[in-house]
Design a protein around this motif. Structure first.
Motif, short mmCIF file in Angstrom:
data_model
loop_
_atom_site.label_atom_id
_atom_site.label_comp_id
_atom_site.label_asym_id
_atom_site.label_seq_id
_atom_site.Cartn_x
_atom_site.Cartn_y
_atom_site.Cartn_z
N CYS A 1 29.65 -9.06 -64.64
CA CYS A 1 30.83 -7.85 -64.19
C CYS A 1 30.83 -7.26 -62.82
O CYS A 1 29.64 -7.02 -62.40
CB CYS A 1 30.43 -6.77 -65.34
N ASP A 2 31.90 -7.23 -62.46
CA ASP A 2 32.20 -6.80 -61.13
C ASP A 2 32.05 -5.23 -61.15
O ASP A 2 31.94 -4.70 -59.93
CB ASP A 2 33.58 -7.10 -60.31
N THR A 3 32.01 -4.86 -62.19
CA THR A 3 32.26 -3.33 -62.12
C THR A 3 30.85 -2.84 -62.16
O THR A 3 30.48 -2.03 -61.37
CB THR A 3 32.97 -2.68 -63.34
N CYS A 4 29.83 -3.42 -63.12
CA CYS A 4 28.77 -2.69 -63.45
C CYS A 4 27.61 -3.56 -63.09
O CYS A 4 26.46 -3.53 -63.37
CB CYS A 4 28.79 -1.99 -64.87
N GLU B 1 35.08 -9.52 -72.13
CA GLU B 1 35.01 -8.07 -71.57
C GLU B 1 33.63 -7.84 -71.50
O GLU B 1 32.69 -8.29 -72.20
CB GLU B 1 36.17 -7.17 -72.02
N CYS B 2 33.36 -7.16 -70.46
CA CYS B 2 31.94 -6.61 -70.30
C CYS B 2 31.45 -5.99 -71.44
O CYS B 2 32.19 -5.05 -71.98
CB CYS B 2 32.02 -5.86 -68.88
N CYS C 1 30.88 -2.09 -69.80
CA CYS C 1 32.04 -1.34 -69.24
C CYS C 1 33.38 -1.75 -70.00
O CYS C 1 34.49 -1.10 -69.40
CB CYS C 1 32.18 -1.12 -68.07
N GLN C 2 33.54 -2.74 -70.54
CA GLN C 2 34.79 -3.43 -71.17
C GLN C 2 35.58 -3.93 -70.23
O GLN C 2 36.94 -4.07 -70.39
CB GLN C 2 35.25 -2.32 -72.13
N ALA C 3 35.24 -4.17 -68.91
CA ALA C 3 36.21 -4.54 -67.92
C ALA C 3 36.31 -5.90 -68.09
O ALA C 3 35.68 -6.61 -68.64
CB ALA C 3 35.12 -4.37 -66.49
N THR C 4 37.55 -6.45 -67.69
CA THR C 4 37.98 -7.71 -68.27
C THR C 4 37.08 -8.69 -67.31
O THR C 4 36.84 -8.60 -66.14
CB THR C 4 39.58 -7.98 -67.77
N LYS C 5 37.08 -10.01 -67.73
CA LYS C 5 36.32 -10.84 -67.40
C LYS C 5 37.11 -11.44 -65.84
O LYS C 5 37.95 -11.55 -66.06
CB LYS C 5 36.05 -11.97 -68.34
N SER C 6 36.21 -11.37 -64.77
CA SER C 6 36.68 -11.78 -63.75
C SER C 6 36.75 -13.21 -63.38
O SER C 6 36.11 -13.86 -63.93
CB SER C 6 35.99 -11.39 -62.36
#
Ligand SMILES: [Zn+2]
Ligand SMILES: [Zn+2]
Length: 109
Positions: free
Chosen positions: A17-20, A30-31, A34-39
């Motif tokens: 995850c690029d966010t966390c 998704e993460c 943090c549920q960020a979308t997969k890069s």
């Protein structure tokens, strides 16, 4: 390249995850943290600004010991008379006290 775990792994095995920066399974879209979308997978490693280590300044050279203390020790080349044990200056070719020639100078008695 040469970044940490995850980046070197084959695409498809996992993604980070690029966010966390949590490592997620490829099956996760998704993460998990943090549920960020997969890069999207990046083939080329991101250009990092590392590599140019700033050179630390050279340590100051130690102060030369010459000068201080010279008066407390015999000058280089000073020699002791074998006859009267008087210490003579380097430039003296014979003892200042008993006039014995300085050893090693080739001066004959
Ligand atoms: Zn995340
Ligand atoms: Zn002497």
């Amino acid at each position: 390249s040469g970044v940490g775990l995850g980046e070197g792994l084959k695409a498809g095995s996992s993604w980070r995850c690029d966010t966390c920066l949590v490592q997620n399974r490829v099956t996760d879209n998704e993460c998990i943290a943090c549920q960020a979308t997969k890069s999207p997978p990046r083939d080329s490693a991101k250009q990092m600004g590392v590599g140019t280590a700033s050179q630390s300044g050279k340590p100051a050279p130690p102060a030369a010991g010459t000068g201080f203390g010279d008066k407390f020790k015999p000058a280089a080349g000073a020699w002791d008379c074998d006859t009267c044990l008087v210490q003579n200056k380097p430039e003296a070719v014979k003892c200042i006290a008993c006039e014995t020639p300085k050893p090693g100078t080739g001066v004959k008695r």
